[in-house]
Design a protein around this motif. Sequence first.
Motif, PDB file in Angstrom:
ATOM      1  N   LYS A 162       3.559  12.663 -26.110  1.00 40.32           N
ATOM      2  CA  LYS A 162       2.444  11.706 -25.971  1.00 40.32           C
ATOM      3  C   LYS A 162       1.409  11.980 -27.045  1.00 40.32           C
ATOM      4  O   LYS A 162       0.880  11.055 -27.670  1.00 40.32           O
ATOM      5  CB  LYS A 162       1.787  11.883 -24.596  1.00 40.32           C
ATOM      6  N   HIS A 163       1.141  13.273 -27.254  1.00 43.91           N
ATOM      7  CA  HIS A 163       0.147  13.680 -28.258  1.00 43.91           C
ATOM      8  C   HIS A 163       0.583  13.223 -29.659  1.00 43.91           C
ATOM      9  O   HIS A 163      -0.211  12.689 -30.427  1.00 43.91           O
ATOM     10  CB  HIS A 163      -0.002  15.210 -28.159  1.00 43.91           C
ATOM     11  N   GLN A 166       0.242   9.381 -29.895  1.00 39.81           N
ATOM     12  CA  GLN A 166      -1.160   8.953 -29.951  1.00 39.81           C
ATOM     13  C   GLN A 166      -1.777   9.272 -31.320  1.00 39.81           C
ATOM     14  O   GLN A 166      -2.411   8.415 -31.940  1.00 39.81           O
ATOM     15  CB  GLN A 166      -1.931   9.661 -28.847  1.00 39.81           C
ATOM     16  N   LYS A 169      -0.356   7.014 -33.969  1.00 41.83           N
ATOM     17  CA  LYS A 169      -0.913   5.655 -33.924  1.00 41.83           C
ATOM     18  C   LYS A 169      -2.295   5.645 -34.563  1.00 41.83           C
ATOM     19  O   LYS A 169      -2.641   4.723 -35.294  1.00 41.83           O
ATOM     20  CB  LYS A 169      -1.013   5.173 -32.475  1.00 41.83           C
ATOM     21  N   GLU A 170      -3.083   6.678 -34.248  1.00 40.13           N
ATOM     22  CA  GLU A 170      -4.438   6.736 -34.824  1.00 40.13           C
ATOM     23  C   GLU A 170      -4.370   6.828 -36.348  1.00 40.13           C
ATOM     24  O   GLU A 170      -5.133   6.170 -37.051  1.00 40.13           O
ATOM     25  CB  GLU A 170      -5.208   7.938 -34.271  1.00 40.13           C
TER      26      GLU A 170
END
Length: 503
Positions: A162-163, A166, A169-170
């Motif tokens: 997940k990290h 995320q 994506k950032e």
Amino acid sequence: MIVPQTMIEMWATMGSTIASFMFIWAIIHQYCPYEVRLYFGKYTQRIMSFFYPYIKISIHEYAGDRLKRSEAYAAVEAYLSINSSKCAKRLKAEMAKDCSNLVLSMDEYERVKDEFQGIQVWWVSSKVMPPLQSMYPQQERRYYRLTFHKRYRGVISEVYLKHVIQQGKEIRVRNRQRKLYTNGSGNKWHIYKQTMWNHIVFEHPATFETLAMEHAKKQEIIEDLVTFSKSKDFYARIGKAWKRGYLLYGPPGTGKSTMIAAMANLLNYDVYDLELTAVKDNTELRKLLIETTSKSIIVIEDIDCSLELTGQRDKKEEKSPDEDKEKSEKETRKEHHKEETGSKVTLSGLLNFIDGIWSASGGERLIVFTTNYVEKLDPALIRRGRMDKHIELSYCSFEAFKVLSRNYLRLDAHPLFDKIESLMKETKITPADVAESLMPKSPLDDAEKCLSHLIQALEEAKEAEEVTEKADKDASKQNAQTATKAAEGRAKEDAAQPQENSH
Ligand SMILES: Nc1ncnc2c1ncn2[C@@H]1O[C@H](COP(=O)(O)OP(=O)(O)OP(=O)(O)O)[C@@H](O)[C@H]1O
Ligand SMILES: [Mg+2]
């Protein structure tokens, strides 16, 4: 150290099992046909995984939907482009989308180590070559493979991945090329296209730094925008869609459109410039809304020019002569265009667009309306909750002028500033007119010359204001005289009336 007899026996048995297994595998590999090897290969994998303590996860570039690049792959690629460039020894460099610099990423078959909460993991980039016998030309299929110890299965699959996604994506949002979307009558093709919006790369140099405005007001707007962009959890907690409405109003040339560009640059958002008069009806408006993405600003410029939206517009209200004069060219142009296209968007359709159930999909969006005549808008359209923040952009103040002089002339102070300040108190001038005066008109124009141009413009504006004021006074005096004469005439007639009756 004394090792128990049973343990030694166990190891010996295990060793001999592996040895015999490998012997059998070698024979199969050497002499058996492909199908038999494949059959045994399946079981070999299972046996090996029993002894092998690592888990591997593959993320393919084209998974499932073969036409669309996997979002997960793109996010991992972005994540590794930052992390791998620090430790990988073989990198590949590609030109960024905006052609401004090179983007580094892991080269094929390169392996990098990453650490998360003290756990070590390894990433390998690899690819599968297409089968040679294929009838159609096929591209190689790239993938990333993550390897970690099986004892960390929970942390890696639930937290680490997940990290990675995320963060990836950032990074992608930070590096992406922002777009300016427009709808228009040219989009009649949309049945054949995937989207109803046309887009170009968004490149506008305006920032809040270059925007001429009072410092405190500017700061308040920046804080409001930044707070909004960081309030995902807050909006979720209070059960409100993550969007915010801004109404920018003021005379032409005071920086409304410029501020929208500055907003987009501050938050790194895309811009959807919605031409309302080109939207056929409410259904089309809803479709357009659904197609907008997160991290974007939806702009409707000159909302007062969309006739049905201004409740009071249809009631032929009394207009002052000034207002009639001011009726801008763009308004007339839009009216013509609207007649041609026959847009049937209604006020309720637009209200639904702003805060209907569909407007929540996507999230993180600003809706910005601009207008020159805020008083003409239907109150329902601009009430708080729909247009949460009303910002007035007005004539240029001395503080705002100083921003422009810093931008255009690199000047913070000058002896002519005092004269400019006193003239600005006496007359109105838009930032657009100030900016135009400060532009050098020839290569020989220095700062002083540009300031003199501004002083001239201010003096002319003052004179024009005085002439208008005098004309207004004369007109009202004449009106008053006409009214008095008419009243006197009526009084005389009234006085004459009873005498006529008495005869
Ligand atoms: N506040 C400002 N700060 C910096 N530049 C400005 C400002 N206002 C106007 N300008 C300059 O004037 C030009 C026109 O401004 P802009 O288009 O933003 O005005 P507007 O308020 O949107 O006008 P309209 O109501 O006609 O759409 C801009 O290109 C910019 O150079
Ligand atoms: Mg504008």
